[in-house]
Write an enzyme that holds these catalytic residues in place. Sequence first.
Site, PDB file in Angstrom:
ATOM      1  NE  ARG A   1       7.050   8.504   4.906  1.00 12.83           N
ATOM      2  CZ  ARG A   1       7.356   9.531   5.694  1.00 12.83           C
ATOM      3  NH1 ARG A   1       8.159   9.357   6.730  1.00 12.83           N
ATOM      4  NH2 ARG A   1       6.871  10.716   5.456  1.00 12.83           N
TER       5      ARG A   1
ATOM      6  NE  ARG B   1       3.510  22.555  12.643  1.00 11.32           N
ATOM      7  CZ  ARG B   1       3.886  21.324  12.319  1.00 11.32           C
ATOM      8  NH1 ARG B   1       5.001  21.134  11.657  1.00 11.32           N
ATOM      9  NH2 ARG B   1       3.151  20.291  12.675  1.00 11.32           N
TER      10      ARG B   1
ATOM     11  NE  ARG C   1       5.719   3.824  -5.344  1.00 11.29           N
ATOM     12  CZ  ARG C   1       6.937   3.942  -4.828  1.00 11.29           C
ATOM     13  NH1 ARG C   1       7.210   4.918  -3.997  1.00 11.29           N
ATOM     14  NH2 ARG C   1       7.890   3.099  -5.161  1.00 11.29           N
TER      15      ARG C   1
ATOM     16  CE  LYS D   1      10.289  15.803  12.551  1.00 13.53           C
ATOM     17  NZ  LYS D   1       9.953  17.054  11.883  1.00 13.53           N
TER      18      LYS D   1
ATOM     19  NE  ARG E   1       6.067  15.965   2.571  1.00  9.98           N
ATOM     20  CZ  ARG E   1       5.795  14.776   2.015  1.00  9.98           C
ATOM     21  NH1 ARG E   1       4.909  14.691   1.054  1.00  9.98           N
ATOM     22  NH2 ARG E   1       6.388  13.695   2.434  1.00  9.98           N
TER      23      ARG E   1
END
Length: 224
Positions: free
Chosen positions: A138, A93, A168, A17, A180
Amino acid sequence: MICLVVLLLFGAPGCGKGTQAQHLVHEQGALHLSTGELIRKEIAAGTPLGQKIKALVGAGALVPDELAAQLVKEHLSEFLKKGKVIILDGYPRTLKQAQELDALCAVLGQIPGLPPIKIRAIYLKTEDSVLMDRLQRRVACQSCKTIGSLKATGAFVCPSCGGTSFERRQDDTKEVIAARLKEYKEKTLPIVQVYTERKALWTVDGGQDENKVAAQIKEAVAQF
Ligand SMILES: [Zn+2]
């Protein structure tokens, strides 16, 4: 007829996104209204709202939805006067907020001289396995903290400074990521459903190469 577009980007963590919002800003002149960014500015400026948020965050609480909503209300009209496509990031949201956004756009649509406002959504639908892989790769550059991605070999080259040492995020474990993703689905998919029913939502496969996704989003925007 010329319309203003309030563009919502939906997609789970890791769907790309943020990257795609940057493509829209740089290639299509969209404006990016991020609630996270507004909150940081309010805190830095020391406004009454900023102080309230700072106290909450300092006490370990999350910024309540209502405060994010208040910021959107305060800033959306100025963004609409400056641009044709406004990417709304971090809002709505909840279903309640989606309704609030409808009401807000209806009110703003009454401002003399402002063209009609459309709400449009893009959903970057991405397989869980792809999200999991991206989130697990990531990392942050150890020297400049830029977020980057480990190569398939496990090696890292910072996109910003070229450094090869990385760290990390502590919460990027498989279990936390899975939690999540689950939370995201429970909260966001009902909102995605609302815009689908209105035929105001375009779905793009977020698992594709970044530039391919950007090209498909561009096609969708052209149809708004
Ligand atoms: Zn770096």
